[in-house]
Design a protein around this motif. Sequence first.
Motif, short mmCIF file in Angstrom:
data_model
loop_
_atom_site.label_atom_id
_atom_site.label_comp_id
_atom_site.label_asym_id
_atom_site.label_seq_id
_atom_site.Cartn_x
_atom_site.Cartn_y
_atom_site.Cartn_z
N ILE A 242 0.88 -1.15 -0.01
CA ILE A 242 -0.36 0.04 0.08
C ILE A 242 0.79 1.46 0.03
CG2 ILE A 242 -2.00 1.09 1.16
CD1 ILE A 242 -2.50 -1.47 2.43
N ARG B 250 -6.29 0.09 -1.99
CA ARG B 250 -6.12 -1.28 -1.46
C ARG B 250 -6.94 -2.16 -1.78
NH1 ARG B 250 -5.73 -0.73 5.16
NH2 ARG B 250 -7.93 0.13 5.03
N THR C 110 -0.13 -4.35 4.61
CA THR C 110 -0.21 -5.55 3.94
C THR C 110 0.83 -6.45 4.71
OG1 THR C 110 1.05 -5.23 2.12
CG2 THR C 110 -1.39 -5.35 1.73
#
Lengths: 75, 218
Positions: free
Chosen positions: B81, B112, B130
């Motif tokens: 991200i 996302r 993540t």
Amino acid sequence: MPCVRPDGTLSGSGRAMLEAVQTDSTVADVVAKTGMPLFRVRSGLRELVAADLISETGELFSQTEQGAAKARSSG
Amino acid sequence: MTAIEQVEARPGLPRLNEPAPAFEAVTTHGPLKLSDFEGSWLILFSHPADFTPVCTTEFMAFAEIYPELQKRGAELLGLSIDSVYSHIAWVRNIEEKAGVKIPFPVIADLDRKVAIAYGMVMPGESKTETSRCVFLIDPKGILRAMIYYPLTTGRNMDEILRLVDALQTADANGVATPANWRPGDKVIVPAPNTTELAEERAGAGYECTDWYLCKKSL
């Protein structure tokens, strides 16, 4: 975009793919001619088709008139 | 509650042997779709963030095994991200500081969408990053294996290569692979599912511990 720069000129990979479809070519042909990975060729051809530099007929890709002119130019 | 919040409130995981969630994403190699990888094995992996120490060691390690993966018809695709500009700066930094060129694309998943579709965000660990996830997707786009590691622990590249080898061997030969299997080791013949097949197995020439556990060489 990876193949066509914002000013309309082609990146190295864009030019390689455009030159690879001087004659009717499949995705596999372009992979063989350019040595680029399959995923990269698919996304690049998609971009060049959207830019009207390449046409897609069935499984074959070829230069449009605009693409042929671009291939002859230095940009 | 917005639609995105609703999805994030109940994150799910993709399921094995089902089509991998489709996506179109911005990457360091331009826009890519999952379907662009059809015909190749794909190892989609996420990392917590650019310019972080464990992730940097992992990226160098993924780059190191990339030629071996290519021999197996497999491609790598990273994800975090972060913005594509952050990714570009990071991979250039890795090349400058460590001399390792990152040859594979990296998804900039700022919205996302891919992370949520693949269950890469583990809110118990981090709501903004993540986790270290690995998804093996076969040439038909079917999700075949998943590995999840926590933020603290870098992944084992040998295991990823071994997993690719094991899946390709299983597909090619209709067999399974035992614990700690390595290419060249004996493989497991699927267990018979009728008494007749169980009896026939005795004369089949396999190396059997019992009727349900038989191995053979390839």
